[in-house]
Design a protein around this motif. Structure first.
Motif, mmCIF file in Angstrom:
data_model
loop_
_atom_site.group_PDB
_atom_site.id
_atom_site.type_symbol
_atom_site.label_atom_id
_atom_site.label_comp_id
_atom_site.label_asym_id
_atom_site.label_seq_id
_atom_site.Cartn_x
_atom_site.Cartn_y
_atom_site.Cartn_z
ATOM 1 N N PRO A 83 -6.767 -3.251 -2.255
ATOM 2 C CA PRO A 83 -6.340 -3.293 -0.858
ATOM 3 C C PRO A 83 -5.312 -4.401 -0.609
ATOM 4 N N VAL A 84 -4.419 -4.155 0.279
ATOM 5 C CA VAL A 84 -3.396 -5.058 0.810
ATOM 6 C C VAL A 84 -2.385 -5.514 -0.245
ATOM 7 N N ILE A 85 -2.796 -6.213 -1.293
ATOM 8 C CA ILE A 85 -1.818 -6.799 -2.215
ATOM 9 C C ILE A 85 -1.341 -5.833 -3.289
ATOM 10 N N GLY A 86 -2.057 -4.737 -3.502
ATOM 11 C CA GLY A 86 -1.657 -3.775 -4.525
ATOM 12 C C GLY A 86 -0.270 -3.218 -4.269
ATOM 13 N N PHE A 87 0.019 -2.921 -3.014
ATOM 14 C CA PHE A 87 1.337 -2.412 -2.654
ATOM 15 C C PHE A 87 2.420 -3.438 -2.966
ATOM 16 N N TYR A 88 2.182 -4.686 -2.640
ATOM 17 C CA TYR A 88 3.198 -5.722 -2.855
ATOM 18 C C TYR A 88 3.469 -5.945 -4.337
ATOM 19 N N ILE A 89 2.423 -5.914 -5.154
ATOM 20 C CA ILE A 89 2.610 -6.059 -6.598
ATOM 21 C C ILE A 89 3.436 -4.893 -7.134
ATOM 22 N N THR A 90 3.115 -3.696 -6.671
ATOM 23 C CA THR A 90 3.870 -2.508 -7.093
ATOM 24 C C THR A 90 5.326 -2.610 -6.657
ATOM 25 N N ALA A 91 5.559 -2.973 -5.403
ATOM 26 C CA ALA A 91 6.925 -3.053 -4.884
ATOM 27 C C ALA A 91 7.744 -4.092 -5.634
ATOM 28 N N ILE A 92 7.153 -5.242 -5.897
ATOM 29 C CA ILE A 92 7.872 -6.285 -6.636
ATOM 30 C C ILE A 92 8.210 -5.803 -8.043
ATOM 31 N N THR A 148 20.666 0.196 -7.017
ATOM 32 C CA THR A 148 19.445 0.851 -7.493
ATOM 33 C C THR A 148 18.212 0.107 -6.989
ATOM 34 N N ALA A 149 18.268 -1.212 -6.991
ATOM 35 C CA ALA A 149 17.134 -2.010 -6.510
ATOM 36 C C ALA A 149 16.897 -1.778 -5.022
ATOM 37 N N LEU A 150 17.969 -1.725 -4.238
ATOM 38 C CA LEU A 150 17.814 -1.476 -2.797
ATOM 39 C C LEU A 150 17.282 -0.069 -2.534
ATOM 40 N N LEU A 151 17.776 0.915 -3.294
ATOM 41 C CA LEU A 151 17.266 2.283 -3.139
ATOM 42 C C LEU A 151 15.788 2.364 -3.527
ATOM 43 N N ALA A 152 15.413 1.664 -4.591
ATOM 44 C CA ALA A 152 14.017 1.648 -5.018
ATOM 45 C C ALA A 152 13.133 0.989 -3.966
ATOM 46 N N LEU A 153 13.620 -0.110 -3.396
ATOM 47 C CA LEU A 153 12.875 -0.796 -2.340
ATOM 48 C C LEU A 153 12.713 0.104 -1.117
ATOM 49 N N ALA A 154 13.785 0.804 -0.744
ATOM 50 C CA ALA A 154 13.706 1.723 0.402
ATOM 51 C C ALA A 154 12.723 2.856 0.123
ATOM 52 N N ALA A 159 9.336 3.514 2.175
ATOM 53 C CA ALA A 159 9.127 4.790 2.866
ATOM 54 C C ALA A 159 7.821 5.444 2.422
ATOM 55 N N LEU A 160 7.543 5.386 1.129
ATOM 56 C CA LEU A 160 6.293 5.959 0.628
ATOM 57 C C LEU A 160 5.079 5.208 1.164
ATOM 58 N N GLN A 161 5.180 3.899 1.241
ATOM 59 C CA GLN A 161 4.080 3.116 1.795
ATOM 60 C C GLN A 161 3.885 3.421 3.275
ATOM 61 N N GLU A 200 0.642 5.275 7.424
ATOM 62 C CA GLU A 200 0.666 5.707 8.820
ATOM 63 C C GLU A 200 0.331 7.185 9.025
ATOM 64 N N VAL A 201 0.466 8.005 7.981
ATOM 65 C CA VAL A 201 0.233 9.434 8.144
ATOM 66 C C VAL A 201 -0.945 9.914 7.301
#
Length: 150
Positions: A18-27, A40-46, A50-52, A57-58
């Motif tokens: 929970p919570v930090i898993g997303f941040y580790i993945t994104a980094i 490529t890094a900016l597209l990957a971050l976007a 968006a997936l998160q 939220e959905v």
């Protein structure tokens, strides 16, 4: 992008944290994408953001709402209210609290409806019986005495 399947497996495993898993993945995704360039890094971050957003939220409110039996809109409202009132702890318990409140309201509504339906049926029966008594009294033959009066 190199290591796509490795990143997918990493994202899958870290999603359970929970919570930090997303941040580790994104980094991790952004750091590996940086080897291919800034764009490529900016597209990957976007894409990761968006997936998160889609998942948080959905999908999560719909899945949790179905598991608890709550409409997704009510689930989202409960999460927002729980977060605003009690912070992270409130958001964690919001789904369970909304399910509990819904159960209490449904039970009360069923009791009220059953009780009031019984009263209305009883009242209708009393009205029907009183109307039948009036009709039988009206249709009852009246004894007339020798003077011609009832």
């Amino acid at each position: 992008m190199p290591y796509v399947f490795l990143l997918c497996a990493l994202a899958f495993v870290l999603e359970f944290i929970p919570v930090i898993g997303f941040y580790i993945t994104a980094i991790s995704v952004v750091l590996i994408a940086l080897t291919q360039g800034w764009v490529t890094a900016l597209l990957a971050l976007a894409l990761v953001g968006a997936l998160q957003l889609l998942e948080g939220e959905v999908l999560s409110p719909r899945i949790i709402g179905r598991a608890i039996g709550i409409n997704p809109i009510i689930m989202i409202a409960a999460l927002v209210a729980g977060n605003q009132l009690f912070g992270v702890i409130g958001a964690l318990f919001a789904g369970s609290a909304a399910g509990f409140i819904q159960t209490i309201l449904v039970a009360y509504w069923s009791y009220w409806k059953r009780h009031h339906d019984a009263l209305s049926v009883q009242t209708e029966k009393e009205q029907d019986s009183s109307e039948q008594e009036k009709k039988t009294q009206e249709n009852r033959p009246v004894a007339i005495n020798s003077d011609g009066e009832p």
